[in-house]
Motif scaffolding. Structure first.
Motif, PDB file in Angstrom:
ATOM      1  N   SER A 281       1.661  -0.519 -10.615  1.00 53.17           N
ATOM      2  CA  SER A 281       1.363  -0.731  -9.197  1.00 53.17           C
ATOM      3  C   SER A 281       1.582   0.577  -8.441  1.00 53.17           C
ATOM      4  CB  SER A 281       2.255  -1.827  -8.616  1.00 53.17           C
ATOM      5  OG  SER A 281       3.619  -1.437  -8.669  1.00 53.17           O
ATOM      6  N   TYR A 282       1.410   0.527  -7.139  1.00 55.85           N
ATOM      7  CA  TYR A 282       1.664   1.675  -6.290  1.00 55.85           C
ATOM      8  C   TYR A 282       1.782   1.191  -4.848  1.00 55.85           C
ATOM      9  CZ  TYR A 282      -3.312   1.401  -5.105  1.00 55.85           C
ATOM     10  OH  TYR A 282      -4.537   0.971  -4.684  1.00 55.85           O
ATOM     11  N   GLY A 283       2.235   2.067  -3.962  1.00 56.44           N
ATOM     12  CA  GLY A 283       2.360   1.699  -2.554  1.00 56.44           C
ATOM     13  C   GLY A 283       2.878   2.874  -1.744  1.00 56.44           C
ATOM     14  N   MET A 349      -1.794   0.915   2.789  1.00 57.87           N
ATOM     15  CA  MET A 349      -2.006   1.541   1.487  1.00 57.87           C
ATOM     16  C   MET A 349      -2.863   2.776   1.709  1.00 57.87           C
ATOM     17  SD  MET A 349      -0.555  -0.497  -0.826  1.00 57.87           S
ATOM     18  CE  MET A 349      -1.336  -0.418  -2.422  1.00 57.87           C
ATOM     19  N   ASN A 351      -5.749   3.697   1.203  1.00 57.09           N
ATOM     20  CA  ASN A 351      -7.140   3.348   0.924  1.00 57.09           C
ATOM     21  C   ASN A 351      -8.123   4.381   1.468  1.00 57.09           C
ATOM     22  OD1 ASN A 351      -6.139   1.088  -0.270  1.00 57.09           O
ATOM     23  ND2 ASN A 351      -6.864  -0.350   1.269  1.00 57.09           N
ATOM     24  N   GLN A 398       3.551   8.352  -1.266  1.00 57.17           N
ATOM     25  CA  GLN A 398       3.317   7.210  -2.135  1.00 57.17           C
ATOM     26  C   GLN A 398       4.392   7.102  -3.208  1.00 57.17           C
ATOM     27  OE1 GLN A 398      -1.095   6.099  -2.857  1.00 57.17           O
ATOM     28  NE2 GLN A 398      -1.044   8.316  -3.058  1.00 57.17           N
TER      29      GLN A 398
END
Length: 480
Positions: A281-283, A349, A351, A398
Motif C-alpha cells: 500500500s501507500y499513502g 493521495m 493522485n 509519502q
C-alpha cells in the motif's frame, strides 16, 4: 482361539481406522472453511460482523460472533483445538501408513517368478502361433517384449519350452506413502510457521527507517536490522486515478552500515534473514509537508536543465531572468472546482500532485504572477517566456506500506510440496506390472502365450500386449 486384544491393540486399531480419517478430514475441512471466510487476528470486528450478518442476519450476527470468538475462530490457527485436530490427523495418517506398509513392502520386494502351467491364469491373456522352432523364436519374443513394453526378462524351463518373466514399476506402490509423508511434512512446516513465524506491516516514510515491524495487533516485532525507504513512486493508467504500479527503493542496514539496496514492487519483494517485505500500500505522511522536498527541473529557454531542491516557501533564481521563483503551495490531488472555478484538492493521495510557483522580481516582495505546475501534465511546465519548470517529485511526503512476513517452516512446506508431486505422479501415472511369456513347441511351430497383470491402468498394458502380439504375428516366422 482368537487372541484377546489389549488396550494398545484397540488404540492402534482406532487410529488406523479409515473411518476416523474421513471424520477428521471432514472436521478439518469444515473448520478451515470458517477460518478462511472470517478474518483472523483482527482487532476491529466490524468486517467479520458484516460477514456473519450475510449468513445469519443482522440480529443474530453479534451473538454468533461472541460464540465463534469464544471458540477461537477469530484466531483459529493458533487455537489449541485446531492444533489438536492436526495432531490427530497426523497420527491417523502415520498409523494408517505403518499398519499397511508391511504388506505393500512385501509386494515391492518380491522378485518376479515363473508361473506353473496350471496357475497360468492372469487378468491379461494373449495367445499366438509363430512359424519355426522355439529356439528360433525365443530371442525375437524377448526382444519384442523388451523394446515395446520395457520389461527385462528372466528365463526358466517350462513344459515343452521356456517361460520368460519379469516385472517393472514395483516401487510405484510406494507413491501413496510418499504422498502421506509429504502431507506430514507440510503440516509440520505450517505449524512451525504459525507458532514461530511473523506476519505484520510497516508504514515507512520516504527517508525514514525502522528497526521493528508491527503485528496485526499493533505489537512491535524487532527485526534485528534496519530498513530504510530511499524513495517511493506510483504510476497511473493514462490520465486516470487508477494505480498502474507502485514501487519502493529500500536499503537494508546493520549497525549503521548499508548491506544492500533493492527496488521492490507488488510482485517483487525484498528478502533478508528469513523476512520478506512485500509492497502492499501507500499513502501521505501526516504533517509531512514540513520535511518534504520539491524536486523541480529548471530549463531556461535555450539553456541547460538544472535541478532545484526546495522546501515549501523556498525560492530560486530563474536562469536568464531577474525573477525569483518560490514554492508557495502544494496539492497532492489537484483539480479545478467546476462550481467555483477555484483550485481544490479532491483526494488525500498523490493522485495528481501540483505545486504553485510564485514569481517575484529581484528585491521585491510583491508577487508578479504565479501558476500551478502539475507533475502528470507536461503542458503546465512551460512559462510564457519559454522557461520550463518540471515538477519531478515531492520527496518525503509519502509513505510506503510494506507487508512483512517471516515463515521458518516454508522450507518444509516446499519440500513437502515437491515430495507430494513425486508421490502423486507415482500413485496415478505409474503402476506395478508383471508379465509372463510361455514359448512352447507345437508341431514344428511355436506357441506363444502372453500373460500380464497391473495394479492400475490395466487397459494401457493390455494395449501394449496386443501391439506385441501383432508385431510378432506380422513378422512371419518371428525374425526381424
Amino acid at each position: 482361539m482368537e487372541k484377546k486384544k489389549t488396550i494398545l491393540d484397540r488404540i492402534w486399531e482406532f487410529f488406523a481406522s479409515i473411518k476416523l480419517a474421513i471424520i477428521i478430514f471432514a472436521i478439518l475441512s469444515t473448520t478451515s472453511i470458517v477460518g478462511t471466510i472470517l478474518d483472523q487476528q483482527v482487532i476491529v470486528p466490524e468486517k467479520n460482523l458484516r460477514i456473519l450478518a450475510k449468513f445469519f442476519g443482522e440480529s443474530a450476527a453479534p451473538g454468533i460472533y461472541k460464540v465463534f470468538e469464544s471458540m477461537g475462530f477469530m484466531d483459529m490457527y493458533h487455537s489449541w483445538w485446531f492444533l489438536a485436530i492436526l495432531v490427530l490427523f497426523a497420527a491417523n495418517l502415520l498409523i494408517c501408513s505403518i499398519d499397511r506398509l508391511p504388506h505393500i513392502m512385501k509386494l515391492v520386494k518380491e522378485p518376479a517368478k515363473p508361473l506353473r502351467p496350471e496357475h497360468f491364469r492372469v487378468p491379461i491373456m494373449k495367445e499366438i502361433v509363430l512359424k519355426g522352432h522355439v529356439e528360433k523364436n525365443k530371442a525375437a519374443v524377448a526382444d519384442a517384449v523388451k523394446n515395446m513394453a520395457g520389461f527385462h526378462l528372466s528365463e526358466a524351463e517350462d513344459e515343452g519350452g521356456v517361460q520368460l518373466f519379469g516385472q517393472k514399476g514395483n516401487y510405484s506402490r510406494l507413491g501413496v506413502y510418499i504422498t502421506h509423508i509429504s502431507i506430514l511434512i507440510i503440516l509440520l512446516g505450517a505449524v512451525i510457521g504459525v507458532f514461530y513465524g511473523f506476519k505484520g506491516g510497516i508504514d515507512l516514510p520516504e527517508g525514514g527507517f525502522v528497526e521493528s515491524a508491527y503485528s496485526m495487533k499493533g505489537e512491535p516485532h524487532p527485526l534485528g536490522f534496519q530498513v530504510r525507504c530511499d524513495e517511493f513512486d506510483v504510476s497511473f493508467y493514462g490520465q486516470s486515478d487508477m494505480p498502474k504500479d507502485y514501487r519502493s527503493w529500500l536499503t537494508v542496514l546493520e549497525n549503521g552500515k548499508e548491506i544492500f539496496s533493492k527496488e521492490i514492487e507488488v510482485n517483487i519483494p525484498l528478502k533478508y534473514k528469513g523476512y520478506t517485505f512485500y509492497q502492499s500500500s501507500y499513502g501521505l505522511v501526516p504533517n509531512g509537508m514540513k520535511n518534504s522536498v520539491f524536486r523541480i527541473m529548471v530549463t531556461p529557454k535555450g539553456g541547460s536543465p538544472e535541478e532545484a531542491r526546495l522546501k515549501l516557501g523556498d525560492g530560486f533564481s530563474v536562469p536568464g531572468t531577474n525573477l525569483i521563483a518560490r514554492v508557495e503551495d502544494f496539492s497532492p490531488a489537484f483539480t479545478i472546482d467546476r462550481n467555483t472555478g477555484q483550485p481544490t484538492t479532491y483526494a488525500n493521495m498523490m493522485n495528481n500532485p501540483a505545486a504553485f510557483i510564485g514569481f517575484y522580481e529581484q528585491g521585491s516582495d510583491q508577487r508578479k504572477f504565479g501558476r500551478w505546475i502539475l507533475k502528470r501534465y507536461p503542458q503546465t511546465w512551460t512559462m510564457d517566456d519559454g522557461t520550463r519548470l518540471e515538477l519531478l517529485d515531492v520527496w518525503g511526503i509519502q509513505y510506503t506500506g510494506l507487508q512483512v512476513r517471516k515463515d521458518p517452516g516454508v522450507g518444509l512446506v516446499y519440500l513437502g510440496s515437491i515430495l507430494m508431486g513425486i508421490g502423486l505422479f507415482m500413485a496415478f501415472f505409474m503402476s506395478h506390472k508383471k508379465i509372463w511369456v510361455r514359448v512352447l513347441d507345437e508341431k514344428n511351430n511355436t506357441k506363444v502365450v502372453i500373460g500380464a497383470s497391473a495394479n492400475k491402468n490395466k487397459p494401457a498394458l493390455e494395449a501394449k500386449i496386443e501391439k506385441i502380439a501383432s508385431f510378432l504375428t506380422s513378422s512371419g516366422e518371428g525374425g526381424r
